[in-house]
Design an enzyme around this catalytic site. Structure first.
Site, mmCIF file in Angstrom:
data_model
loop_
_atom_site.group_PDB
_atom_site.id
_atom_site.type_symbol
_atom_site.label_atom_id
_atom_site.label_comp_id
_atom_site.label_asym_id
_atom_site.label_seq_id
_atom_site.Cartn_x
_atom_site.Cartn_y
_atom_site.Cartn_z
ATOM 1 C CG HIS A 23 32.201 49.045 27.064
ATOM 2 N ND1 HIS A 23 31.446 48.396 27.662
ATOM 3 C CD2 HIS A 23 33.565 48.979 27.826
ATOM 4 C CE1 HIS A 23 32.128 47.785 28.733
ATOM 5 N NE2 HIS A 23 33.222 48.073 28.620
ATOM 6 C CD GLU A 50 36.777 48.536 26.382
ATOM 7 O OE1 GLU A 50 37.424 48.046 27.244
ATOM 8 O OE2 GLU A 50 35.629 48.036 25.794
ATOM 9 C CG ASP A 52 38.076 43.903 27.418
ATOM 10 O OD1 ASP A 52 38.106 44.905 28.265
ATOM 11 O OD2 ASP A 52 36.945 43.877 26.887
ATOM 12 C CG HIS A 65 35.316 42.210 30.143
ATOM 13 N ND1 HIS A 65 35.050 41.371 31.126
ATOM 14 C CD2 HIS A 65 35.737 43.327 30.091
ATOM 15 C CE1 HIS A 65 34.874 42.253 32.083
ATOM 16 N NE2 HIS A 65 35.610 43.554 31.619
#
Length: 258
Positions: A23, A50, A52, A65
């Site tokens: 993450h 992961e 964004d 993010h």
């Protein structure tokens, strides 16, 4: 482990399960969502990252993010207020800057990227970066917004994708009220559900629900799990992936299962 999207032949899902999905990388000694954080996770043996994406003021897909810079850079502006050149000059710590999606895809050509499209204006530049990097087979595109998810998949058909918030809510409610056929209909065209352990007041990872999701042909990835005992519990239930800030711990837990 029960069959899910790994049986569909998509390259994104080719590595063996269970999956450790780092993450925002591994941010123990690096700022989150930076090339250094990704490098630290990959050095441990992680395959899936992961991350964004927002868009810069000049329409470049940026890895971030938050919509604004207050938490990561102590500045009041939004990502979309600054150009890619201005964002590249930000000091995020440990000599790290905010990378573009294209930079990350180029820097780590063997990594799989799980990309959350955070804003509508990020969709087109993210697609451009993925195409330019010929990375279609090693990305999964998702968003809490079904509109954003659909817009991206319309331009990149065949790319791996996981459920948006509305799609998963529909599947979860269907698992309570209707059962298998309606769950399958709610998840049609998807390859994974990436979910917290509870949503809309319901346990999302009971054995019956995991069976229903697997029967619909999707993998089950649970976020954001940083406790080793909870990782072991979820893996024992049959989830396919752990999304975690502590990829180091998760790899040890998975290794103990082998």
């Amino acid at each position: 482990m029960p069959g899910g999207a790994a049986d569909l032949g998509l390259p994104y899902f080719a590595p063996a399960r269970p999956r450790v999905i780092a993450h925002r990388g591994l941010a123990l000694a690096a700022p989150e969502n930076t090339l250094l954080a990704f490098a630290h996770a990959l050095a441990l043996g992680v395959v899936h990252l992961e991350t964004d994406v927002h868009a810069s003021a000049d329409g470049v897909a940026m890895i971030a993010h938050d919509a604004d810079l207050s938490r990561v850079a102590g500045r009041p502006q939004r990502v979309g207020d600054l150009t890619v050149a201005e964002l590249a000059r930000l000091d995020l710590g440990e000599a790290q800057h905010m990378p573009t999606l294209a930079e990350a895809l180029e820097a780590f050509p063997d990594a799989r990227f799980n990309i959350d499209l955070k804003s509508a204006d990020a969709v087109a530049p993210a697609i451009e970066a993925i195409r330019a990097g010929r990375a279609e087979e090693r990305v999964l595109l998702t968003s809490f917004s079904e509109r954003r998810r659909r817009a991206a998949l319309a331009q990149l058909p065949g790319v791996a994708t996981s459920a948006s918030g509305p799609r998963f809510a529909a599947a979860l409610l269907a698992s309570v009220v209707h059962g298998g056929p309606v769950v399958r209909a709610a998840l049609r065209g998807l390859h994974a559900v990436q979910i917290p352990t509870r949503a809309i007041g319901l346990d999302t990872v009971s054995p019956a629900r995991i069976r229903a999701f697997h029967a619909a042909g999707v993998e089950v990835h649970v976020w954001t799990i940083n406790d080793e005992a909870e990782m072991r519990r979820l893996l024992a239930l049959g989830v396919d992936g752990i999304v975690t800030d502590r990829a180091d711990l998760a790899l040890a837990v998975v290794g103990a299962l082998e």
